[in-house]
Write a protein that holds these residues in place. Structure first.
Motif, PDB file in Angstrom:
ATOM      1  N   SER A  71       0.804  -1.220   0.000  1.00 29.52           N
ATOM      2  CA  SER A  71       0.000   0.000   0.000  1.00 29.52           C
ATOM      3  C   SER A  71       0.838   1.273   0.000  1.00 29.52           C
ATOM      4  O   SER A  71       0.290   2.370   0.133  1.00 29.52           O
ATOM      5  N   VAL A  72       2.157   1.157  -0.154  1.00 27.50           N
ATOM      6  CA  VAL A  72       3.039   2.331  -0.128  1.00 27.50           C
ATOM      7  C   VAL A  72       3.973   2.295  -1.335  1.00 27.50           C
ATOM      8  O   VAL A  72       4.802   1.388  -1.463  1.00 27.50           O
ATOM      9  N   LEU A  73       3.826   3.285  -2.215  1.00 25.94           N
ATOM     10  CA  LEU A  73       4.673   3.409  -3.397  1.00 25.94           C
ATOM     11  C   LEU A  73       5.404   4.745  -3.351  1.00 25.94           C
ATOM     12  O   LEU A  73       4.841   5.759  -2.937  1.00 25.94           O
ATOM     13  N   ARG A  74       6.644   4.734  -3.798  1.00 29.61           N
ATOM     14  CA  ARG A  74       7.432   5.964  -3.863  1.00 29.61           C
ATOM     15  C   ARG A  74       7.677   6.327  -5.324  1.00 29.61           C
ATOM     16  O   ARG A  74       8.100   5.486  -6.118  1.00 29.61           O
ATOM     17  N   PHE A  75       7.419   7.594  -5.674  1.00 28.33           N
ATOM     18  CA  PHE A  75       7.623   8.090  -7.031  1.00 28.33           C
ATOM     19  C   PHE A  75       8.697   9.179  -7.003  1.00 28.33           C
ATOM     20  O   PHE A  75       8.539  10.192  -6.320  1.00 28.33           O
ATOM     21  N   THR A  76       9.775   8.966  -7.741  1.00 27.49           N
ATOM     22  CA  THR A  76      10.864   9.942  -7.820  1.00 27.49           C
ATOM     23  C   THR A  76      11.170  10.220  -9.289  1.00 27.49           C
ATOM     24  O   THR A  76      11.292   9.284 -10.083  1.00 27.49           O
ATOM     25  N   TYR A  77      11.296  11.509  -9.629  1.00 24.60           N
ATOM     26  CA  TYR A  77      11.535  11.906 -11.015  1.00 24.60           C
ATOM     27  C   TYR A  77      12.826  12.712 -11.112  1.00 24.60           C
ATOM     28  O   TYR A  77      13.141  13.516 -10.232  1.00 24.60           O
ATOM     29  N   THR A  78      13.551  12.515 -12.194  1.00 25.58           N
ATOM     30  CA  THR A  78      14.675  13.377 -12.519  1.00 25.58           C
ATOM     31  C   THR A  78      14.532  13.838 -13.963  1.00 25.58           C
ATOM     32  O   THR A  78      13.989  13.106 -14.808  1.00 25.58           O
ATOM     33  N   THR A  79      15.020  15.037 -14.242  1.00 30.20           N
ATOM     34  CA  THR A  79      14.934  15.585 -15.605  1.00 30.20           C
ATOM     35  C   THR A  79      16.288  15.593 -16.308  1.00 30.20           C
ATOM     36  O   THR A  79      16.389  16.062 -17.435  1.00 30.20           O
ATOM     37  N   VAL A  80      17.321  15.072 -15.638  1.00 35.83           N
ATOM     38  CA  VAL A  80      18.682  15.165 -16.183  1.00 35.83           C
ATOM     39  C   VAL A  80      19.303  13.794 -16.433  1.00 35.83           C
ATOM     40  O   VAL A  80      20.511  13.681 -16.635  1.00 35.83           O
ATOM     41  N   GLY A  81      18.503  12.750 -16.412  1.00 36.34           N
ATOM     42  CA  GLY A  81      19.008  11.426 -16.755  1.00 36.34           C
ATOM     43  C   GLY A  81      19.670  10.664 -15.631  1.00 36.34           C
ATOM     44  O   GLY A  81      20.063   9.508 -15.809  1.00 36.34           O
ATOM     45  N   LYS A  82      19.812  11.272 -14.454  1.00 36.65           N
ATOM     46  CA  LYS A  82      20.378  10.568 -13.297  1.00 36.65           C
ATOM     47  C   LYS A  82      19.822  11.194 -12.027  1.00 36.65           C
ATOM     48  O   LYS A  82      19.411  12.362 -12.015  1.00 36.65           O
ATOM     49  N   PHE A  83      19.837  10.417 -10.938  1.00 37.42           N
ATOM     50  CA  PHE A  83      19.251  10.869  -9.683  1.00 37.42           C
ATOM     51  C   PHE A  83      20.320  11.389  -8.728  1.00 37.42           C
ATOM     52  O   PHE A  83      21.484  10.991  -8.787  1.00 37.42           O
TER      53      PHE A  83
END
Length: 265
Positions: A46-58
Protein backbone atom coordinates in the motif's frame (compact mmCIF):
# COMPACT_ATOMS: atom_id res chain seq x y z
CA UNK A 1 29.09 39.96 -30.60
CA UNK A 2 26.15 38.74 -28.50
CA UNK A 3 23.13 40.89 -29.31
CA UNK A 4 20.36 39.01 -27.49
CA UNK A 5 21.09 38.60 -23.78
CA UNK A 6 17.53 37.74 -22.73
CA UNK A 7 16.90 34.32 -21.25
CA UNK A 8 14.66 32.03 -23.25
CA UNK A 9 11.47 31.42 -21.28
CA UNK A 10 10.39 27.86 -21.97
CA UNK A 11 7.48 27.62 -19.53
CA UNK A 12 6.30 24.23 -18.32
CA UNK A 13 8.13 21.21 -19.69
CA UNK A 14 6.73 17.68 -19.75
CA UNK A 15 8.00 14.10 -20.03
CA UNK A 16 7.78 12.58 -23.49
CA UNK A 17 7.13 8.94 -24.38
CA UNK A 18 8.70 6.04 -22.48
CA UNK A 19 11.54 4.42 -24.40
CA UNK A 20 13.08 2.13 -21.78
CA UNK A 21 11.96 0.10 -18.77
CA UNK A 22 14.04 -1.84 -16.24
CA UNK A 23 13.39 -3.64 -12.95
CA UNK A 24 15.70 -4.33 -10.02
CA UNK A 25 13.74 -6.34 -7.41
CA UNK A 26 11.31 -3.70 -6.06
CA UNK A 27 12.67 -0.67 -7.95
CA UNK A 28 11.33 0.10 -11.43
CA UNK A 29 12.83 2.64 -13.83
CA UNK A 30 10.92 4.23 -16.72
CA UNK A 31 13.03 6.40 -19.05
CA UNK A 32 11.66 8.81 -21.66
CA UNK A 33 13.06 10.14 -24.92
CA UNK A 34 13.70 13.60 -23.38
CA UNK A 35 15.90 12.31 -20.53
CA UNK A 36 13.23 12.15 -17.80
CA UNK A 37 13.36 9.09 -15.55
CA UNK A 38 10.66 7.90 -13.17
CA UNK A 39 11.88 5.64 -10.38
CA UNK A 40 9.00 3.73 -8.82
CA UNK A 41 9.87 1.94 -5.57
CA UNK A 42 7.44 -0.58 -4.09
CA UNK A 43 7.94 -0.24 -0.34
CA UNK A 44 4.81 -2.09 0.75
CA UNK A 45 1.62 -3.33 -0.90
CA UNK A 46 0.00 0.00 0.00
CA UNK A 47 3.04 2.33 -0.13
CA UNK A 48 4.67 3.41 -3.40
CA UNK A 49 7.43 5.96 -3.86
CA UNK A 50 7.62 8.09 -7.03
CA UNK A 51 10.86 9.94 -7.82
CA UNK A 52 11.53 11.91 -11.02
CA UNK A 53 14.67 13.38 -12.52
CA UNK A 54 14.93 15.59 -15.61
CA UNK A 55 18.68 15.16 -16.18
CA UNK A 56 19.01 11.43 -16.76
CA UNK A 57 20.38 10.57 -13.30
CA UNK A 58 19.25 10.87 -9.68
CA UNK A 59 20.75 12.76 -6.79
CA UNK A 60 22.15 10.87 -3.79
CA UNK A 61 19.23 9.08 -2.17
CA UNK A 62 19.08 10.42 1.37
CA UNK A 63 16.36 11.90 3.55
CA UNK A 64 16.23 13.08 7.15
CA UNK A 65 12.47 12.47 7.07
CA UNK A 66 12.46 8.70 6.53
CA UNK A 67 12.92 6.28 9.43
CA UNK A 68 15.67 3.79 8.62
CA UNK A 69 13.65 1.16 10.49
CA UNK A 70 10.48 1.72 8.45
CA UNK A 71 8.71 -1.47 7.42
CA UNK A 72 9.35 -2.81 3.92
CA UNK A 73 8.05 -5.81 2.02
CA UNK A 74 5.01 -6.82 0.02
CA UNK A 75 2.87 -9.88 -0.61
CA UNK A 76 2.51 -9.54 -4.35
CA UNK A 77 4.22 -7.67 -7.19
CA UNK A 78 3.41 -8.09 -10.87
CA UNK A 79 4.38 -5.91 -13.84
CA UNK A 80 2.64 -6.17 -17.20
CA UNK A 81 2.18 -3.83 -20.15
CA UNK A 82 0.09 -3.22 -23.25
CA UNK A 83 0.24 -0.68 -26.08
CA UNK A 84 -0.78 2.25 -23.87
CA UNK A 85 0.59 1.61 -20.39
CA UNK A 86 2.62 -0.35 -17.89
CA UNK A 87 0.62 -1.91 -15.06
CA UNK A 88 2.20 -2.45 -11.62
CA UNK A 89 0.03 -4.58 -9.33
CA UNK A 90 0.39 -5.31 -5.62
CA UNK A 91 -2.15 -6.92 -3.30
CA UNK A 92 -3.57 -3.46 -2.46
CA UNK A 93 -2.88 -1.22 -5.47
CA UNK A 94 -2.95 -1.19 -9.26
CA UNK A 95 -0.72 1.50 -10.76
CA UNK A 96 -0.92 2.52 -14.43
CA UNK A 97 2.05 4.34 -15.97
CA UNK A 98 1.05 5.77 -19.35
CA UNK A 99 3.66 5.22 -22.04
CA UNK A 100 2.95 8.43 -23.93
CA UNK A 101 3.55 10.96 -21.14
CA UNK A 102 4.45 9.15 -17.87
CA UNK A 103 1.15 10.06 -16.19
CA UNK A 104 0.09 7.91 -13.23
CA UNK A 105 -3.30 6.43 -12.30
CA UNK A 106 -3.82 4.46 -9.08
CA UNK A 107 -6.66 2.02 -8.41
CA UNK A 108 -7.85 -0.10 -5.51
CA UNK A 109 -6.86 -3.69 -6.28
CA UNK A 110 -9.95 -4.97 -4.45
CA UNK A 111 -12.58 -3.31 -6.66
CA UNK A 112 -10.54 -1.64 -9.44
CA UNK A 113 -11.97 1.79 -8.57
CA UNK A 114 -9.90 4.94 -9.01
CA UNK A 115 -8.11 6.31 -5.95
CA UNK A 116 -5.91 9.04 -7.40
CA UNK A 117 -4.81 10.04 -10.89
CA UNK A 118 -2.52 12.58 -12.50
CA UNK A 119 -4.02 15.57 -14.25
CA UNK A 120 -0.96 17.02 -16.00
CA UNK A 121 1.18 14.81 -13.80
CA UNK A 122 4.85 15.57 -13.38
CA UNK A 123 6.18 18.68 -15.12
CA UNK A 124 8.87 21.23 -14.45
CA UNK A 125 10.06 24.73 -15.22
CA UNK A 126 13.57 26.14 -15.30
CA UNK A 127 14.26 28.45 -12.37
CA UNK A 128 16.26 31.43 -13.63
CA UNK A 129 16.26 32.99 -10.16
CA UNK A 130 17.56 30.02 -8.14
CA UNK A 131 18.95 27.70 -10.80
CA UNK A 132 17.83 24.13 -11.31
CA UNK A 133 14.18 23.27 -11.82
CA UNK A 134 10.88 24.13 -10.19
CA UNK A 135 9.34 20.65 -9.96
CA UNK A 136 5.56 20.32 -10.15
CA UNK A 137 2.84 17.68 -9.81
CA UNK A 138 -0.87 18.04 -10.50
CA UNK A 139 -3.59 15.53 -9.62
CA UNK A 140 -7.21 15.39 -10.74
CA UNK A 141 -9.61 15.95 -7.84
CA UNK A 142 -12.23 13.22 -7.59
CA UNK A 143 -15.93 13.98 -7.17
CA UNK A 144 -16.62 15.11 -3.60
CA UNK A 145 -12.98 14.77 -2.54
CA UNK A 146 -11.80 16.52 0.62
CA UNK A 147 -8.27 17.17 1.91
CA UNK A 148 -6.69 17.25 5.36
CA UNK A 149 -3.23 17.68 6.83
CA UNK A 150 -0.09 19.87 6.47
CA UNK A 151 0.25 20.21 10.23
CA UNK A 152 -1.10 23.15 12.22
CA UNK A 153 -2.92 25.56 9.93
CA UNK A 154 -5.34 28.30 11.08
CA UNK A 155 -7.90 27.04 8.58
CA UNK A 156 -11.01 24.91 8.35
CA UNK A 157 -10.41 21.19 8.81
CA UNK A 158 -11.08 20.52 5.12
CA UNK A 159 -8.38 22.32 3.13
CA UNK A 160 -10.23 22.20 -0.19
CA UNK A 161 -10.28 25.55 -1.96
CA UNK A 162 -7.12 26.82 -0.27
CA UNK A 163 -3.45 27.22 -1.24
CA UNK A 164 -0.54 26.98 1.21
CA UNK A 165 3.14 27.83 1.34
CA UNK A 166 4.91 25.13 3.31
CA UNK A 167 7.83 26.93 4.91
CA UNK A 168 8.45 27.17 8.67
CA UNK A 169 7.99 30.83 9.60
CA UNK A 170 7.95 32.63 12.95
CA UNK A 171 4.68 34.43 12.30
CA UNK A 172 3.96 36.49 15.40
CA UNK A 173 0.33 36.86 16.55
CA UNK A 174 -1.03 35.02 13.53
CA UNK A 175 -4.75 34.84 12.92
CA UNK A 176 -7.15 32.85 10.78
CA UNK A 177 -5.89 32.20 7.22
CA UNK A 178 -2.33 33.34 8.09
CA UNK A 179 0.14 31.43 5.94
CA UNK A 180 2.87 30.33 6.34
CA UNK A 181 3.29 29.78 10.07
CA UNK A 182 5.66 27.85 12.32
CA UNK A 183 5.00 24.27 11.24
CA UNK A 184 5.66 22.76 7.81
CA UNK A 185 4.62 19.13 7.32
CA UNK A 186 4.40 18.23 3.61
CA UNK A 187 1.87 15.44 4.10
CA UNK A 188 -1.83 15.47 3.32
CA UNK A 189 -4.65 12.96 3.05
CA UNK A 190 -7.38 12.82 0.44
CA UNK A 191 -10.79 11.26 1.08
CA UNK A 192 -13.53 10.42 -1.42
CA UNK A 193 -16.10 7.67 -1.89
CA UNK A 194 -15.05 6.04 1.38
CA UNK A 195 -11.43 5.67 0.26
CA UNK A 196 -8.53 7.52 1.87
CA UNK A 197 -4.94 7.96 0.72
CA UNK A 198 -1.98 10.09 1.72
CA UNK A 199 0.79 11.91 -0.15
CA UNK A 200 4.08 12.77 1.55
CA UNK A 201 6.16 15.20 -0.54
CA UNK A 202 9.75 14.63 0.61
CA UNK A 203 11.55 17.76 -0.59
CA UNK A 204 13.55 20.22 1.55
CA UNK A 205 13.04 23.25 -0.71
CA UNK A 206 10.22 25.74 -0.19
CA UNK A 207 7.08 23.84 -1.19
CA UNK A 208 3.51 24.77 -2.07
CA UNK A 209 0.18 22.94 -2.03
CA UNK A 210 -2.95 23.95 -3.92
CA UNK A 211 -6.18 22.13 -3.07
CA UNK A 212 -8.52 23.07 -5.93
CA UNK A 213 -7.85 26.80 -5.38
CA UNK A 214 -6.39 27.88 -8.72
CA UNK A 215 -8.36 25.31 -10.69
CA UNK A 216 -11.56 23.88 -9.28
CA UNK A 217 -10.90 20.21 -10.05
CA UNK A 218 -7.11 20.06 -9.72
CA UNK A 219 -4.87 19.56 -6.70
CA UNK A 220 -1.19 20.32 -7.12
CA UNK A 221 2.06 20.56 -5.21
CA UNK A 222 5.45 21.89 -6.23
CA UNK A 223 8.88 22.90 -4.94
CA UNK A 224 11.41 25.57 -5.89
CA UNK A 225 14.15 23.01 -6.41
CA UNK A 226 15.30 19.46 -5.81
CA UNK A 227 13.62 16.36 -7.20
CA UNK A 228 9.96 15.51 -7.43
CA UNK A 229 9.94 12.82 -4.75
CA UNK A 230 6.71 11.73 -3.09
CA UNK A 231 5.23 8.71 -1.34
CA UNK A 232 1.73 7.49 -2.09
CA UNK A 233 0.12 5.76 0.91
CA UNK A 234 -3.18 3.94 0.60
CA UNK A 235 -5.67 3.01 3.34
CA UNK A 236 -8.45 2.60 2.42
CA UNK A 237 -9.28 3.75 5.96
CA UNK A 238 -7.87 7.05 7.21
CA UNK A 239 -6.31 5.40 10.25
CA UNK A 240 -4.46 2.97 7.96
CA UNK A 241 -2.99 5.89 6.02
CA UNK A 242 -1.80 7.64 9.18
CA UNK A 243 -0.39 4.40 10.59
CA UNK A 244 1.63 3.73 7.42
CA UNK A 245 2.80 7.35 7.28
CA UNK A 246 4.06 7.33 10.87
CA UNK A 247 5.74 3.98 10.24
CA UNK A 248 7.52 5.57 7.27
CA UNK A 249 8.66 8.74 9.03
CA UNK A 250 8.92 7.45 12.59
CA UNK A 251 7.05 8.32 15.77
CA UNK A 252 8.18 10.54 18.67
CA UNK A 253 10.13 8.81 21.38
CA UNK A 254 8.45 8.51 24.76
CA UNK A 255 9.56 11.48 26.81
CA UNK A 256 10.73 11.44 30.41
CA UNK A 257 8.51 12.19 33.39
CA UNK A 258 10.40 15.48 33.75
CA UNK A 259 9.64 16.28 30.13
CA UNK A 260 5.93 15.86 30.83
CA UNK A 261 6.32 18.14 33.88
CA UNK A 262 4.52 15.59 36.01
CA UNK A 263 5.54 15.75 39.68
CA UNK A 264 7.19 12.54 40.92
CA UNK A 265 5.01 10.19 42.94
Amino acid sequence: MILNTELEYKGNLFPSNITKYSKDVDVLHFSTSNNVILKLTVLRDSVLRFTYTTVGKFERDFSYAIDEDASRGYNHLEITDDEEKYVVTTSKLICHIHKSDLRISLYDAADNKIICEDELGFHWEESYELGGDIVKMSKAAQNGESYYGLGDKPEHLNLKGRRFENWATDSYAFGKHTDPIYKAIPFYTGLHNGKSYGIFFDNTFRTYFDFCSERRNVTSFWAQGGEMNYYFIYGPKMQDVVKNYTDLTGTPRITTIMGLRVPPM
